[in-house]
Enzyme design. Structure first.
Site, PDB file in Angstrom:
ATOM      1  CD  GLU A 159      -2.899  -1.119   2.374  1.00 23.06           C
ATOM      2  OE1 GLU A 159      -2.737  -0.272   3.272  1.00 23.06           O
ATOM      3  OE2 GLU A 159      -3.811  -1.978   2.405  1.00 23.06           O
ATOM      4  CD  GLU A 263      -3.115  -6.036   3.944  1.00 25.29           C
ATOM      5  OE1 GLU A 263      -3.989  -5.213   4.309  1.00 25.29           O
ATOM      6  OE2 GLU A 263      -1.897  -5.835   4.066  1.00 25.29           O
TER       7      GLU A 263
END
Length: 654
Positions: A159, A263
């Site tokens: 991220e 995720e």
């Protein structure tokens, strides 16, 4: 021989074990299957246990294996374990610790991903010096792990928010080149910019390399997934999730690069049943579109594995035992302290039975009932919802060796609760749909003689029998004493015309409409051909502005069908139109006298001819019925005080 996904994975694994060939990205993706993150441990910047988790131990990986997981993602933050000056050496003790954890996982034949997680020092300050430091970190990691099994994958960065897309493209290309110096064939996992959602992966440059896997994350819908507000489960919610899988699948096929969902999850702050549905929806769709996944487990708000006690919560079974054939749309409701009703959708046409599993409070799920294969609802009458939590899930057999589970649902009611349908009182003037009675338990919002919704067309929790004909829902199969209540929001005071859309195929039937437990309107239906042949019955009443409760009470044994009740505003009630506002009929009267009083409450006094008071009646609603059957035949004098006006006259009792 029928080949299942599990068989495919086993065959791929066997081919790899007995071959010296390098694992391809597609083989690795197939082997990933159902993975789990070991979150909030090695990426905790100030020490492995500082974010509330115990040290990772080797036995944890036995538990992951026994549970059925096939891949492990190990988030790692390198910043505070790495020198800030060239050559930016990683702390050797920490690097040894990472290798120990990786080796435990590889020894059990997991696909393993290690990454650079939370590296805000780089993402928020993308300078040449910081890029050089990050490059050095990956050079050292690559050298340390270059001889490890090809089951170990490198993920460049997690991220990369707030890096812009061009910076992430630059970072991906540079770090991949650094990894390739020592690991020319190791599979590398990359993403797009920002929070690594699927659209950001689609926007990213694809490095010129054949050993790649793309990844994306999904805690959607936001803020449900990350903050726990709102809910999940609508058709739009599920379509939103599915659209992301479709994008991932199309991108993967177009570029011949596997995609993984590394995720996903929803915080425990979210409503329990919606959260369980969310996990099951993601897993089911991931399997449908053949996207391998890693569920996020951090030991906190996204906990699945209880690392200290080495136990699992219910989410583990969702991740491992959800299939596209699993029962879904599981709905639970209780409308009495000793009744819980379940309804679900069967997606497996080949099951041999439906198994209901139940647990109470902190117990374990156990077999509770075995039902016929096509069953889609169940009523549990052996409950006490005032004092306990009840959990249920549905199990169905896919084949001789595999069971599919639904997600679990739970229910507890501490005290009887009641609210307007959809928390929105019905507006008057307007239409009240029969099936949209208030939400609450039997005896609180409705009463039905049997506990099951025999119509099964709408609102499976309450026992009210709701049917469907074409596009309309209606209540039927009524019995004496059954009722529903509706919360009304009357917009303005005045006289209203009520129109009831009803049917009565078995002959004349009676019902009442009662406002605020006092004002009552009496209706008698006319015979109709069928239960869906609705006719109209009308009466008038006076309602004050504000919130009111309306009860529809069925009083006769002949079945009534009720579609809806409409309210039409007629006139404003004020002093100017209260003159001559009292009407008594019929006169002469046999047994029932009707009193129309324009202003209520009013008081009606009935006297004998010698002036003796015989009866006093409280008139609390427009067009009220008074029982005269017990009075002797003869003439009576009445006096009624209504809107500061007194009315007198005579009534003849036949």
């Amino acid at each position: 021989m029928k080949t299942t996904k599990l068989t495919t994975i086993v065959l791929l694994l066997a081919v790899h074990i007995f071959s010296s060939a390098q694992l391809t990205p597609w083989q690795a993706a197939a082997l990933i299957g159902r993975g789990i993150n070991i979150g909030n441990s090695l990426e905790a910047p100030d020490g492995e246990t500082t974010w509330g988790n115990p040290l990772i131990v080797e036995a944890n990986f036995d538990d992951y294996k026994a549970a059925g997981f096939t891949a492990i993602r190990i988030p790692i933050t390198w910043d505070k374990r790495t020198a800030t000056t060239s050559p930016y050496a990683i702390n050797s003790t920490f690097l040894d610790r990472v290798e120990q954890v990786v080796d435990w996982a590889l020894a059990r034949n997991f696909i393993v991903i290690i990454n650079a997680h939370h590296e805000s020092w780089l993402k928020e300050n993308f300078t040449d010096a910081n890029l050089a430091r990050f490059d050095s970190i990956w050079a050292q990691v690559s050298r340390r792990f270059k001889n490890k099994s090809d089951h170990l994958l490198f993920e460049i960065i997690n991220e990369p928010y707030p890096l812009a897309l061009d910076k992430v493209n630059q970072l991906n290309a540079q770090i991949l080149a650094t990894i390739r110096k020592t690991n020319p064939t190791r599979i590398v996992v990359f993403s797009g910019h920002m929070w690594s959602n699927i659209d950001e992966l689609l926007a990213a440059d694809i490095p010129n390399d054949t050993m790649l896997i793309g990844y994306y994350h999904s805690y959607d819908p936001y803020p449900f997934g990350l903050e726990g507000t709102g809910t999940f489960g609508s058709a739009a919610d599920i379509k939103n999730i599915e659209d992301r899988f479709i994008k991932a699948k199309q991108w993967s096929q177009e570029h011949n690069i596997p995609v993984i969902l590394s995720e996903f999850g929803s915080t425990r702050k979210a409503e329990y049943n919606a959260r369980m549905n969310h996990y099951a929806t993601v897993v089911s769709l991931a399997l449908t579109y053949n996207i391998p996944f890693f569920v996020w487990d951090d030991g906190g708000d996204f906990q699945i594995y209880l690392r200290s006690s080495r136990n699992w919560n219910e989410i583990k079974d969702i991740i491992i035992h959800t299939y596209p054939e699993s029962p879904n749309n599981l709905v639970i409701g209780n409308y009495a302290d000793t009744l819980i009703q379940l309804q679900w959708n069967n997606r497996n046409p080949f099951n041999d039975s439906i198994i209901i599993e139940r647990k109470v409070n902190n117990g374990d799920f156990a077999l509770y009932a075995k039902l016929a294969p096509a069953t889609n609802k169940f009523i549990d009458t052996n409950v006490n919802t005032k004092n306990n939590y009840y959990y249920y899930r549905i199990r169905t057999r896919i084949n001789d060796s595999t069971y599919a589970l639904s997600y679990p649902v739970r229910l507890k009611n501490v005290i009887p609760i009641r609210s307007a349908y959809n928390n929105t009182p019905a507006k008057v003037p307007g239409t009240v749909e029969a099936e949209k009675f208030d939400v609450g338990m039997d005896g609180i919002a409705y009463h039905d003689v049997d506990i099951e919704n025999l119509g099964g067309a709408y609102r499976m929790g309450p026992g009210v029998d709701i049917y469907k004909s074409g596009s309309i829902y209606y209540v039927a199969h009524t019995q004496p004493g059954e009722w529903m209540e509706y919360t009304l929001n009357v917009q303005k005071e005045g006289r209203y015309k009520l129109t009831c859309f009803v049917s009565s195929p078995n002959g004349e039937s009676n019902f009442k409409i009662i406002f605020d437990n006092t004002d009552t309107l009496h209706f008698t239906t006319t015979p109709t051909d069928t239960i869906t042949d609705f006719v109209t019955l009308t009466q008038e009443t006076i309602l004050t502005a504000g919130e009111h409760t309306m009860r529809v009470l069925f009083t006769s044994s002949n079945e009534i069908g009720l579609d809806r009740i409409s309210f039409q505003f007629l006139t404003i009630i004020n002093k100017a139109n209260l003159k001559s506002s009292l009407e008594l009929y019929p006169n002469p009267v046999s047994n029932v006298l009707w009193v129309k009083a324009s202003s209520t409450p009013a008081t009606l006094y009935l006297y004998s001819l010698d002036g003796s008071l015989i009866k006093t009646y409280r008139i609390t609603y427009y067009n009220q019925k008074i029982d005269m059957a017990g009075l002797a035949s003869g003439m009576y004098v009445y006096k009624c005080t209504c809107a500061q006006t007194t009315y007198t006259g005579c009534i003849i009792k036949q």
